[in-house]
Design a protein around this motif. Structure first.
Motif, PDB file in Angstrom:
ATOM      1  N   GLY A  21     -34.294  30.821  34.556  1.00 24.76           N
ATOM      2  CA  GLY A  21     -32.874  30.659  34.856  1.00 24.76           C
ATOM      3  C   GLY A  21     -32.596  30.672  36.351  1.00 24.76           C
ATOM      4  N   VAL A  22     -33.255  31.590  37.069  1.00 21.81           N
ATOM      5  CA  VAL A  22     -33.074  31.666  38.522  1.00 21.81           C
ATOM      6  C   VAL A  22     -33.578  30.395  39.186  1.00 21.81           C
ATOM      7  CG1 VAL A  22     -33.779  32.884  40.616  1.00 21.81           C
ATOM      8  CG2 VAL A  22     -33.142  34.185  38.575  1.00 21.81           C
ATOM      9  N   VAL A  23     -34.746  29.924  38.757  1.00 22.04           N
ATOM     10  CA  VAL A  23     -35.309  28.687  39.331  1.00 22.04           C
ATOM     11  C   VAL A  23     -34.380  27.508  39.066  1.00 22.04           C
ATOM     12  CG1 VAL A  23     -37.211  27.044  39.160  1.00 22.04           C
ATOM     13  CG2 VAL A  23     -37.685  29.502  39.197  1.00 22.04           C
ATOM     14  N   LEU A  24     -33.827  27.442  37.863  1.00 22.47           N
ATOM     15  CA  LEU A  24     -32.924  26.343  37.526  1.00 22.47           C
ATOM     16  C   LEU A  24     -31.688  26.365  38.414  1.00 22.47           C
ATOM     17  CD1 LEU A  24     -32.118  23.984  35.705  1.00 22.47           C
ATOM     18  CD2 LEU A  24     -31.147  25.651  34.110  1.00 22.47           C
ATOM     19  N   VAL A  25     -31.112  27.548  38.637  1.00 24.98           N
ATOM     20  CA  VAL A  25     -29.930  27.661  39.490  1.00 24.98           C
ATOM     21  C   VAL A  25     -30.253  27.218  40.915  1.00 24.98           C
ATOM     22  CG1 VAL A  25     -28.309  29.291  40.532  1.00 24.98           C
ATOM     23  CG2 VAL A  25     -28.838  29.451  38.096  1.00 24.98           C
ATOM     24  N   THR A  50     -17.633  24.978  48.853  1.00 26.24           N
ATOM     25  CA  THR A  50     -16.989  25.053  47.539  1.00 26.24           C
ATOM     26  C   THR A  50     -16.762  26.500  47.137  1.00 26.24           C
ATOM     27  OG1 THR A  50     -18.063  22.982  46.886  1.00 26.24           O
ATOM     28  CG2 THR A  50     -17.175  24.365  45.126  1.00 26.24           C
ATOM     29  N   ALA A  51     -17.768  27.347  47.394  1.00 21.85           N
ATOM     30  CA  ALA A  51     -17.621  28.771  47.073  1.00 21.85           C
ATOM     31  C   ALA A  51     -16.511  29.409  47.911  1.00 21.85           C
ATOM     32  CB  ALA A  51     -18.948  29.492  47.300  1.00 21.85           C
ATOM     33  N   LEU A  52     -16.436  29.038  49.200  1.00 24.07           N
ATOM     34  CA  LEU A  52     -15.369  29.569  50.046  1.00 24.07           C
ATOM     35  C   LEU A  52     -13.998  29.122  49.558  1.00 24.07           C
ATOM     36  CD1 LEU A  52     -16.854  29.140  53.658  1.00 24.07           C
ATOM     37  CD2 LEU A  52     -16.626  31.249  52.333  1.00 24.07           C
ATOM     38  N   LEU A 236     -14.682  26.943  36.463  1.00 25.28           N
ATOM     39  CA  LEU A 236     -14.687  26.660  35.021  1.00 25.28           C
ATOM     40  C   LEU A 236     -16.109  26.555  34.494  1.00 25.28           C
ATOM     41  CD1 LEU A 236     -11.812  24.010  34.963  1.00 25.28           C
ATOM     42  CD2 LEU A 236     -11.720  26.324  34.004  1.00 25.28           C
ATOM     43  N   PHE A 237     -16.990  25.938  35.271  1.00 30.38           N
ATOM     44  CA  PHE A 237     -18.384  25.802  34.859  1.00 30.38           C
ATOM     45  C   PHE A 237     -19.054  27.163  34.717  1.00 30.38           C
ATOM     46  CE2 PHE A 237     -22.840  25.618  36.258  1.00 30.38           C
ATOM     47  CZ  PHE A 237     -23.378  24.819  35.266  1.00 30.38           C
ATOM     48  N   VAL A 238     -18.847  28.030  35.681  1.00 34.20           N
ATOM     49  CA  VAL A 238     -19.460  29.364  35.627  1.00 34.20           C
ATOM     50  C   VAL A 238     -18.925  30.149  34.435  1.00 34.20           C
ATOM     51  CG1 VAL A 238     -19.626  31.583  36.824  1.00 34.20           C
ATOM     52  CG2 VAL A 238     -19.939  29.452  38.097  1.00 34.20           C
ATOM     53  N   PHE A 239     -17.609  30.095  34.230  1.00 32.97           N
ATOM     54  CA  PHE A 239     -17.009  30.814  33.099  1.00 32.97           C
ATOM     55  C   PHE A 239     -17.553  30.310  31.767  1.00 32.97           C
ATOM     56  CE2 PHE A 239     -13.525  30.664  29.898  1.00 32.97           C
ATOM     57  CZ  PHE A 239     -13.491  32.014  29.595  1.00 32.97           C
ATOM     58  N   THR A 241     -20.311  28.669  31.163  1.00 34.14           N
ATOM     59  CA  THR A 241     -21.748  28.935  31.044  1.00 34.14           C
ATOM     60  C   THR A 241     -22.016  30.371  30.634  1.00 34.14           C
ATOM     61  OG1 THR A 241     -22.255  27.252  32.721  1.00 34.14           O
ATOM     62  CG2 THR A 241     -23.940  28.900  32.264  1.00 34.14           C
ATOM     63  N   LEU A 242     -21.323  31.318  31.255  1.00 32.72           N
ATOM     64  CA  LEU A 242     -21.529  32.734  30.939  1.00 32.72           C
ATOM     65  C   LEU A 242     -21.152  33.033  29.490  1.00 32.72           C
ATOM     66  CD1 LEU A 242     -20.232  34.459  34.212  1.00 32.72           C
ATOM     67  CD2 LEU A 242     -22.607  34.140  33.476  1.00 32.72           C
ATOM     68  N   VAL A 243     -20.019  32.515  29.046  1.00 31.52           N
ATOM     69  CA  VAL A 243     -19.602  32.769  27.670  1.00 31.52           C
ATOM     70  C   VAL A 243     -20.557  32.100  26.682  1.00 31.52           C
ATOM     71  CG1 VAL A 243     -17.754  32.469  25.991  1.00 31.52           C
ATOM     72  CG2 VAL A 243     -17.201  33.063  28.334  1.00 31.52           C
ATOM     73  N   ASN A 244     -21.035  30.898  26.998  1.00 27.84           N
ATOM     74  CA  ASN A 244     -21.987  30.233  26.125  1.00 27.84           C
ATOM     75  C   ASN A 244     -23.312  30.984  26.063  1.00 27.84           C
ATOM     76  OD1 ASN A 244     -21.605  27.326  24.827  1.00 27.84           O
ATOM     77  ND2 ASN A 244     -20.179  27.518  26.539  1.00 27.84           N
ATOM     78  N   LEU A 245     -23.715  31.611  27.145  1.00 29.05           N
ATOM     79  CA  LEU A 245     -24.922  32.433  27.125  1.00 29.05           C
ATOM     80  C   LEU A 245     -24.751  33.633  26.200  1.00 29.05           C
ATOM     81  CD1 LEU A 245     -26.000  32.392  30.884  1.00 29.05           C
ATOM     82  CD2 LEU A 245     -27.169  31.305  28.966  1.00 29.05           C
ATOM     83  N   VAL A 246     -23.557  34.204  26.187  1.00 30.18           N
ATOM     84  CA  VAL A 246     -23.275  35.325  25.279  1.00 30.18           C
ATOM     85  C   VAL A 246     -23.362  34.854  23.829  1.00 30.18           C
ATOM     86  CG1 VAL A 246     -21.524  36.975  24.530  1.00 30.18           C
ATOM     87  CG2 VAL A 246     -21.876  36.564  26.963  1.00 30.18           C
ATOM     88  N   PHE A 247     -22.735  33.709  23.531  1.00 32.42           N
ATOM     89  CA  PHE A 247     -22.803  33.160  22.174  1.00 32.42           C
ATOM     90  C   PHE A 247     -24.250  32.840  21.787  1.00 32.42           C
ATOM     91  CE2 PHE A 247     -18.170  32.108  22.316  1.00 32.42           C
ATOM     92  CZ  PHE A 247     -17.838  32.619  21.076  1.00 32.42           C
TER      93      PHE A 247
END
Length: 258
Positions: A21-25, A50-52, A236-239, A241-247
């Protein structure tokens, strides 16, 4: 001994999964940076900028109001999609003839671009909360229904015979037999339905609302504010992705338990 062996086998597997996962990111961020250098910051802003910009948006005093408006509509739409889709899927799965009739109709409806139904939804519900909820439900309820229906159809016949033996009512059969046996597939449907309900809610905000994150995204598109568009898309992508990882973790746990 077997428990110890399973534990030692599981730990490296989890560690390897985290490393992947870290490598993919890192690879995705590097590709993003390269794409920004090739196309220019006016087309694709860099990850850092973009992060700023995302941090600046979150720090804006108006952002909590937009987040609340989107969250309220999305939670309502997802709750309706989940409950309605599971109940409808159980019913259509148990009634095979009805399922055979409804499945192509649902697939036909799902193939229609939902934006084309925007005038109908707008006339029926106006600009506001319910229009966003309806857009979300239209996107999310079909996959939840189809996954649940197929799970019921693939149920081993012995479960049905056992329910008849114990003389369970239709409601008891659905509650104590169908739903527990179909939970892994239902969770898979909820995982897909979650992302699509979020998409539908945002589309509803873009076309049928004057508040929310979708409305902010639409305004940024009209003004050609690439930085704001990228920042909102990143959040939106981060949100999602995180919820889909939980599912996904929940689904894997249920499958492993079986």
């Amino acid at each position: 001994m077997s428990t110890i062996a399973v534990t030692h086998t599981t730990k490296p597997r989890h560690a390897r999964r985290r490393l992947d996962g870290v490598v993919l990111v890192v690879v995705l961020v590097a590709l993003w940076q390269i794409l920004s250098e090739l196309l220019g910051a006016d087309v694709v802003t860099t990850p850092w900028h973009t992060a700023l910009r995302a941090f600046k948006i979150v720090s804006d005093p108006d952002f909590p109001g937009s987040l609340y408006a989107t969250g309220r509509a999305f939670v309502s739409a997802f709750a309706i999609s989940a409950v309605g889709g599971v109940c409808l899927g159980l019913l259509l799965g148990a009634r095979r003839i009805a399922g055979d009739v409804m499945e192509p109709l649902m697939m036909g409806f799902y193939s229609i671009p939902k934006v084309t139904l925007y005038p109908v939804v707008l006339l029926a519900f106006g600009l506001g909360l319910w229009a966003k909820i309806v857009f979300g439900v239209m996107h999310g309820v079909v996959p939840v229904t189809l996954f649940t229906m197929n799970a019921v159809r693939n149920l081993p016949p012995i479960y049905t015979r056992a329910a008849h033996t114990y003389r369970l009512s239709p409601l008891g059969f659905a509650r104590f037999v169908l739903l527990p046996a179909c939970v892994p597939e239902v969770v898979a449907g909820l995982r897909i339905g979650f992302s699509l309900t979020l998409l539908g809610t945002l589309i509803g905000e873009m076309f049928a609302s004057q508040t929310g994150i979708g409305h902010q995204l639409m305004m940024a598109m009209n003004r050609s504010e690439t930085g704001t568009i990228m920042a909102l898309a990143l959040m939106l992508f981060v949100f999602a992705t995180l919820v889909n990882l939980v599912f996904l973790a929940w689904q894997r746990r249920l499958t492993h338990a079986d």
